[in-house]
Design a protein around this motif. Structure first.
Motif, PDB file in Angstrom:
ATOM      1  N   ASP A  63       0.901  -1.372  -0.069  1.00 35.28           N
ATOM      2  CA  ASP A  63      -0.049  -0.072  -0.034  1.00 35.28           C
ATOM      3  C   ASP A  63       0.965   1.205   0.042  1.00 35.28           C
ATOM      4  OD1 ASP A  63      -2.353   1.649   0.163  1.00 35.28           O
ATOM      5  OD2 ASP A  63      -2.598   1.382   2.241  1.00 35.28           O
ATOM      6  N   GLU A  64       0.943   1.844  -0.985  1.00 33.82           N
ATOM      7  CA  GLU A  64       1.680   3.053  -1.291  1.00 33.82           C
ATOM      8  C   GLU A  64       3.081   3.056  -0.789  1.00 33.82           C
ATOM      9  OE1 GLU A  64       0.478   5.925  -2.214  1.00 33.82           O
ATOM     10  OE2 GLU A  64      -1.759   6.037  -2.111  1.00 33.82           O
ATOM     11  N   PRO A  65       3.922   1.976  -1.438  1.00 30.22           N
ATOM     12  CA  PRO A  65       5.246   1.716  -1.176  1.00 30.22           C
ATOM     13  C   PRO A  65       6.473   3.010  -1.273  1.00 30.22           C
ATOM     14  CG  PRO A  65       4.684   0.645  -2.906  1.00 30.22           C
ATOM     15  CD  PRO A  65       3.622   1.251  -2.634  1.00 30.22           C
ATOM     16  N   THR A  66       5.889   3.742  -1.933  1.00 28.93           N
ATOM     17  CA  THR A  66       6.895   4.727  -2.252  1.00 28.93           C
ATOM     18  C   THR A  66       6.620   6.198  -1.346  1.00 28.93           C
ATOM     19  OG1 THR A  66       5.620   5.719  -4.062  1.00 28.93           O
ATOM     20  CG2 THR A  66       7.484   4.150  -4.522  1.00 28.93           C
ATOM     21  N   ASN A  67       5.490   6.094  -0.432  1.00 32.35           N
ATOM     22  CA  ASN A  67       5.360   7.180   0.350  1.00 32.35           C
ATOM     23  C   ASN A  67       6.437   7.661   1.038  1.00 32.35           C
ATOM     24  OD1 ASN A  67       2.730   8.048  -0.365  1.00 32.35           O
ATOM     25  ND2 ASN A  67       2.012   7.097   1.882  1.00 32.35           N
ATOM     26  N   GLY A  68       6.790   9.150   0.911  1.00 32.01           N
ATOM     27  CA  GLY A  68       7.771   9.816   1.538  1.00 32.01           C
ATOM     28  C   GLY A  68       9.180   9.490   1.278  1.00 32.01           C
ATOM     29  N   LEU A  69       9.437   8.987   0.075  1.00 28.31           N
ATOM     30  CA  LEU A  69      10.402   8.522  -0.489  1.00 28.31           C
ATOM     31  C   LEU A  69      11.191   9.859  -1.267  1.00 28.31           C
ATOM     32  CD1 LEU A  69      10.618   4.766  -1.614  1.00 28.31           C
ATOM     33  CD2 LEU A  69      11.468   5.795   0.584  1.00 28.31           C
ATOM     34  N   ASP A  70      12.519   9.898  -1.307  1.00 23.37           N
ATOM     35  CA  ASP A  70      12.884  11.055  -2.514  1.00 23.37           C
ATOM     36  C   ASP A  70      13.038  10.483  -3.752  1.00 23.37           C
ATOM     37  OD1 ASP A  70      15.098   9.243  -2.510  1.00 23.37           O
ATOM     38  OD2 ASP A  70      16.316  10.516  -1.127  1.00 23.37           O
ATOM     39  N   PRO A  71      13.144  11.162  -4.740  1.00 18.49           N
ATOM     40  CA  PRO A  71      13.069  10.540  -6.035  1.00 18.49           C
ATOM     41  C   PRO A  71      14.020   9.536  -6.152  1.00 18.49           C
ATOM     42  CG  PRO A  71      13.056  12.849  -6.188  1.00 18.49           C
ATOM     43  CD  PRO A  71      13.481  12.640  -4.875  1.00 18.49           C
ATOM     44  N   ALA A  72      15.065   9.512  -5.840  1.00 18.35           N
ATOM     45  CA  ALA A  72      16.235   8.139  -6.040  1.00 18.35           C
ATOM     46  C   ALA A  72      15.456   6.960  -5.422  1.00 18.35           C
ATOM     47  CB  ALA A  72      17.440   8.429  -5.424  1.00 18.35           C
ATOM     48  N   GLY A  73      14.962   7.304  -4.084  1.00 16.41           N
ATOM     49  CA  GLY A  73      14.354   6.171  -3.367  1.00 16.41           C
ATOM     50  C   GLY A  73      13.242   5.634  -4.062  1.00 16.41           C
ATOM     51  N   ILE A  74      12.225   6.317  -4.812  1.00 17.77           N
ATOM     52  CA  ILE A  74      11.155   6.060  -5.398  1.00 17.77           C
ATOM     53  C   ILE A  74      11.687   5.075  -6.701  1.00 17.77           C
ATOM     54  CG2 ILE A  74       9.211   6.970  -7.268  1.00 17.77           C
ATOM     55  CD1 ILE A  74       8.997   9.261  -5.235  1.00 17.77           C
ATOM     56  N   GLN A  75      12.892   5.596  -7.307  1.00 15.05           N
ATOM     57  CA  GLN A  75      13.176   4.793  -8.562  1.00 15.05           C
ATOM     58  C   GLN A  75      13.743   3.423  -8.210  1.00 15.05           C
ATOM     59  OE1 GLN A  75      12.586   5.977 -11.877  1.00 15.05           O
ATOM     60  NE2 GLN A  75      13.437   3.835 -12.199  1.00 15.05           N
ATOM     61  N   GLU A  76      14.363   3.447  -6.956  1.00 13.84           N
ATOM     62  CA  GLU A  76      15.093   2.345  -6.432  1.00 13.84           C
ATOM     63  C   GLU A  76      13.770   1.194  -6.229  1.00 13.84           C
ATOM     64  OE1 GLU A  76      18.512   1.110  -3.369  1.00 13.84           O
ATOM     65  OE2 GLU A  76      17.374   2.812  -3.165  1.00 13.84           O
TER      66      GLU A  76
END
Lengths: 249, 306
Positions: free
Chosen positions: B160-173
């Motif tokens: 559920d919303e696994p990229t919440n709160g991540l920066d762009p690099a974290g989202i990509q990863e």
């Protein structure tokens, strides 16, 4: 049963580096240190042969009437809050384990924490007496330590506290708001001071049972243990059932 | 057309009310095995409520759920053995290390110790595993949350919303890791998100939910083929133009600028619109037809079909 032991093993790991674990030492240390200060100020009160009994009884009074109810409130709130604060419930309840195992393991771990602090209190009681023996050799602490008496009264207090542990385990796990857990414990602890004066209600009110179990003469001990143990078990079963049915929003 | 036995998750008229508010309204999810299913919708659309029902955290008001081809019964938790989950933020104990957090779950489920390293390795967290979680960055917490979801080697991963709160690099990863999971581990991924780009770049199948209603479900290809072209229309009286076109039954949106976006079927529609506006003494200075992006489609579905 395997699920219960697995959950218990997980509970034990969760306590690592936790405040709940430190409280096992801090709560009895506070009581015993305070009482040692009192004894060092008034050594003449302990000149007789029953110095040990007097010390044990006095420390147990402070422990069972005030510190123990508050300590149980705090410990159960702390162990439950590690789940509430970190939003663990939605994860725990989505694991392939029966939900009753989570409550029962938490309950047993709370019993263990209270038992551990009772043992620490017992050891520190001996320690405080030994300090008195060396600082004031003329006091009654030079006599042998009354092991049978000490173990009996400490054991009574612990057994009589089981009902409170079950009640607070349920309260703290059921409500996320720690104010409810702490507030209910404080209200009960204050009520304890009033209700313990009444022989009629004092012998059945869960929070006064530890004091009544060892300090009040002519009290029906079977009734006290029946309420403490029976109530504790029934409340634990109720709590387990209640939380198993709970929905996690 | 997929065979019905291939649905990992299948719901029938699944609904959940909170008082008088209908959070999820008669949705029929069909999640194919081996897919990355993007469950897309704005905040408050009903995504988390749906996920909580799938995991048995809350009960449906109405409807039924089939997981792995079997009806979901209340209090039946055995099906969870095949599921790994991360609902909203990861559930972690900050006083423990990453490895100890994994150990708590391993003890609870009764898994072999080797599963911990396997799951940590999957999310590149072996190096940081012995640090306390309270020292972790948000990205590391999310990765550890994913490792916890993978510890039981699930066949279905619900995120559920696994990229919440991540920066762009974290989202990509995180995207890369999720995309790799079906190939690497044979996992079906059910992923909820309010981010179109995330779903477009990760998912093979998509479900769009809005205000509790399912607006679309199918493969990305299906969604692309269903989309109507968008006419970018510039005129000297955009408000009047919008009103006139809406009265005539056109689906019109404003894009924040003087221009309008109109859903059309082809060039003949464009010519018709131009003529109609000219007849109403509205001067047209831009008529550009474009294939809509996923964002346009999402807006078409959520603002017009509402």
């Amino acid at each position: 049963m395997i699920y219960f032991f697995r959950a218990l093993s997980a509970e034990q790991l969760k306590l690592k580096r936790s405040l709940a674990m430190w409280m096992v030492l801090i709560a009895p240390l506070a009581v015993c240190f305070l009482y040692l200060m009192i004894m060092l100020k008034t050594p003449e009160s302990y000149y007789g042969p029953s110095a040990w009994e007097g010390e044990i009884k006095s420390i147990l009074s402070m422990w069972s009437v005030m510190m123990l109810p508050l300590y149980i409130t705090l410990e159960t709130a702390l162990t439950a809050n590690s789940e509430h604060n970190n939003q663990i419930w939605k994860y725990l309840y989505a694991l392939p384990i029966p939900r009753w195992s989570i409550f029962s393991a938490k309950w047993v771990m709370n019993l263990f924490l209270v038992l551990s602090s009772s043992v620490v209190c017992f050891i520190l009681t001996i320690g405080a007496g030994i300090v008195m023996r060396y600082v004031f050799p003329e006091t009654g602490f030079v006599h042998n330590f009354p092991w049978t008496y000490a173990l009996t009264v400490n054991g009574k207090v612990f057994l009589a506290s089981l009902f409170i542990i079950s009640i607070h385990t349920w309260i703290s796990l059921n409500w996320k708001n720690i104010i409810i857990a702490i507030g209910s414990g404080m209200v009960a602890a204050v009520g304890n001071l009033t209700i313990m004066m009444s022989e009629k209600w004092g012998a059945i009110f869960p929070w006064t049972l530890p004091f009544y179990a060892y300090a009040v003469e002519d009290v029906n001990l079977i009734q006290i243990y029946a309420i403490a143990l029976g109530g504790s078990l029934l409340f634990a079963i109720f709590g387990s059932f209640w939380l198993s049915k709970k929905q996690i929003f | 057309m997929e065979n019905h036995h291939e649905w990992i998750i299948q719901t029938n008229q699944l609904s959940r009310n909170f008082g008088k508010v209908s959070a999820v309204n008669r949705i029929n999810l069909e999640v194919p095995a081996g897919s990355v299913y993007g469950f897309l919708g704005p905040n408050g659309a009903g995504k988390t409520t749906t996920i909580r029902m799938l995991l048995g955290l809350i009960h449906p008001t109405f409807g039924s759920i089939k997981m792995f081809g079997h009806d979901l019964e209340p209090q039946n938790w055995q099906y969870l053995k095949q599921i790994g989950t991360m609902v909203e933020s990861p559930s972690l104990y900050p006083n423990l290390t990453g490895r100890e957090n994994m150990e708590v779950t391993r003890r609870l489920i009764g898994l072999p110790k080797s599963n911990i390293d396997m799951a940590l390795d999957n999310v590149n967290m072996l190096q940081a595993a012995n640090r306390l979680v309270k020292e972790y960055s948000m990205g590391m917490r999310q990765r550890l949350g994913l490792a916890l979801a993978l510890i039981n080697q699930p066949t279905l991963l619900i995120l559920d919303e696994p990229t919440n709160g991540l920066d762009p690099a974290g989202i990509q990863e995180m995207r890369d890791m999720i995309r790799e999971l079906p190939k690497k581990n044979g996992v079906t991924v059910f992923l909820s998100s309010h981010l179109l780009s995330e779903v477009e770049q990760t998912a093979s199948h998509i479900g769009i939910i809005h205000e509790g209603h399912m607006l679309f479900q199918g493969s990305l290809e299906n969604l692309r083929s269903e989309r109507n072209p968008i006419l970018h229309l510039g005129s000297d009286h955009p408000e009047r133009a919008a009103e006139l076109l809406k009265q005539s039954g056109w689906k019109v949106r404003q894009n924040g600028k003087p221009g309008l976006l109109v859903e059309v079927n082809g060039n003949s529609d464009v010519a018709f619109i131009n003529r109609k506006l000219n007849q109403a003494n509205i001067n047209v200075f831009q008529l550009t037809v474009q294939q809509p992006s996923l964002e346009d489609t999402f807006l078409q579905l959520t603002t017009i079909k509402k």
